[in-house]
Design a protein around this motif. Structure first.
Motif, PDB file in Angstrom:
ATOM      1  N   GLU A  93     -17.411 101.122  14.673  1.00 53.36           N
ATOM      2  CA  GLU A  93     -16.745 100.575  13.500  1.00 53.36           C
ATOM      3  C   GLU A  93     -17.670  99.601  12.795  1.00 53.36           C
ATOM      4  O   GLU A  93     -18.291  98.766  13.442  1.00 53.36           O
ATOM      5  CB  GLU A  93     -15.486  99.810  13.919  1.00 53.36           C
ATOM      6  CG  GLU A  93     -14.290 100.661  14.216  1.00 53.36           C
ATOM      7  CD  GLU A  93     -13.055  99.791  14.441  1.00 53.36           C
ATOM      8  OE1 GLU A  93     -11.970 100.362  14.543  1.00 53.36           O
ATOM      9  OE2 GLU A  93     -13.188  98.563  14.520  1.00 53.36           O
ATOM     10  N   THR A  98     -11.738  99.495  10.629  1.00 55.34           N
ATOM     11  CA  THR A  98     -12.292 100.375   9.601  1.00 55.34           C
ATOM     12  C   THR A  98     -12.662 101.698  10.257  1.00 55.34           C
ATOM     13  O   THR A  98     -12.880 101.763  11.470  1.00 55.34           O
ATOM     14  CB  THR A  98     -13.538  99.767   8.939  1.00 55.34           C
ATOM     15  OG1 THR A  98     -14.520  99.500   9.946  1.00 55.34           O
ATOM     16  CG2 THR A  98     -13.191  98.484   8.207  1.00 55.34           C
ATOM     17  N   PRO A  99     -12.734 102.788   9.466  1.00 57.01           N
ATOM     18  CA  PRO A  99     -13.052 104.090  10.059  1.00 57.01           C
ATOM     19  C   PRO A  99     -14.422 104.088  10.733  1.00 57.01           C
ATOM     20  O   PRO A  99     -15.325 103.330  10.367  1.00 57.01           O
ATOM     21  CB  PRO A  99     -13.040 105.029   8.848  1.00 57.01           C
ATOM     22  CG  PRO A  99     -12.154 104.369   7.862  1.00 57.01           C
ATOM     23  CD  PRO A  99     -12.384 102.908   8.036  1.00 57.01           C
ATOM     24  N   LEU A 100     -14.566 104.986  11.699  1.00 53.99           N
ATOM     25  CA  LEU A 100     -15.813 105.092  12.435  1.00 53.99           C
ATOM     26  C   LEU A 100     -16.963 105.531  11.539  1.00 53.99           C
ATOM     27  O   LEU A 100     -16.800 106.360  10.648  1.00 53.99           O
ATOM     28  CB  LEU A 100     -15.660 106.104  13.573  1.00 53.99           C
ATOM     29  CG  LEU A 100     -14.800 105.689  14.755  1.00 53.99           C
ATOM     30  CD1 LEU A 100     -14.768 106.809  15.790  1.00 53.99           C
ATOM     31  CD2 LEU A 100     -15.300 104.407  15.393  1.00 53.99           C
ATOM     32  N   VAL A 101     -18.146 104.986  11.822  1.00 49.59           N
ATOM     33  CA  VAL A 101     -19.393 105.399  11.196  1.00 49.59           C
ATOM     34  C   VAL A 101     -20.183 106.135  12.267  1.00 49.59           C
ATOM     35  O   VAL A 101     -20.286 105.659  13.407  1.00 49.59           O
ATOM     36  CB  VAL A 101     -20.184 104.182  10.679  1.00 49.59           C
ATOM     37  CG1 VAL A 101     -21.500 104.635  10.066  1.00 49.59           C
ATOM     38  CG2 VAL A 101     -19.363 103.398   9.676  1.00 49.59           C
TER      39      VAL A 101
END
Lengths: 112, 116
Positions: A93, A98-101
């Protein structure tokens, strides 16, 4: 800038040996890091999650380490088999909730 | 069996067409995501949703839209397809764990889109 780097695009290894894949990150402070396996033409499949307060996590022949000082995670497959051949992705994150990178992944080939 | 489904699996379409990529999950997950992936490259976030009537833009959202009218359904629409949209589109879902972290993603098999 924020970056996730996985050590090499491709890694070839002999069957029975231990494969070690590296994930380095820059300008992130993740609370945890995840590893996924992706086969050609398919979506990634979750393998392991390791939290910042955990040094090591194991699941069968898989082992993950997480060093927040070095900003690095190592992913090990012991006694590797041809069926382990796939692309392995690390993900984290950017900040809380927050969405995964994802990193680009390392394509592992285990040769019989 | 709980799962996440994407249709179509493959799509070849001409420039300028409007297309909708379907994604449904049977796990009751609140969070859903669309990622785009080119061969040998990382996944790029297009859109995400943390629940019904909630949608957020990712890094590559400018040329597409999403809707979340039902928990299980999260379609992605390209209003006017272009050759630069040729890519694999991956849908994913995850549970809401209260703190918002530590959840793993479940991915569909993807839609391989080719725009001629």
């Amino acid at each position: 800038s924020q970056k996730i780097e996985q050590n090499s695009e491709a890694l070839n290894i002999q069957e029975g040996k231990t494969a070690t894949l590296t994930c380095n990150y820059t300008n992130y402070s993740p609370a945890y890091l995840q590893w996924y396996r992706q086969d050609p033409g398919r979506g990634p499949v979750f393998l392991l999650l390791i939290r910042e307060n955990e040094k090591e996590k194991r699941k069968e022949r898989l082992k993950v380490t997480f060093d927040t000082t070095l900003k690095q995670s190592l992913f090990h497959i012991t006694a590797s088999q041809p069926a382990d051949s796939a692309t392995y992705l690390c993900a984290l994150e950017a900040s809380g909730n927050t969405p995964l990178v994802f990193g680009k992944g390392t394509r592992l080939s285990v040769i019989a | 069996e709980a799962d996440i489904y994407q249709t179509p699996r493959y799509l070849v379409i001409g420039t300028g067409k409007k297309i909708t990529l379907e994604c449904s999950q049977t796990m009751g997950h609140d969070k859903m995501y669309w990622y785009q992936q080119d061969p040998g490259m990382e996944l790029h976030l297009i859109h995400y949703s943390y629940g019904v009537n909630s949608t957020e833009k990712g890094d590559l959202s400018s040329e597409s839209t999403v809707s979340r009218i039902r928990t299980e359904h999260f379609p992605l629409t390209l209003e006017s397809a272009r050759p630069s949209h040729t890519s694999q589109y991956l849908c994913a879902s995850s549970e809401w764990t209260g703190g918002g972290t530590n959840e793993k993603l479940f991915f569909g098999s993807g839609t391989q889109l080719s725009v001629l």
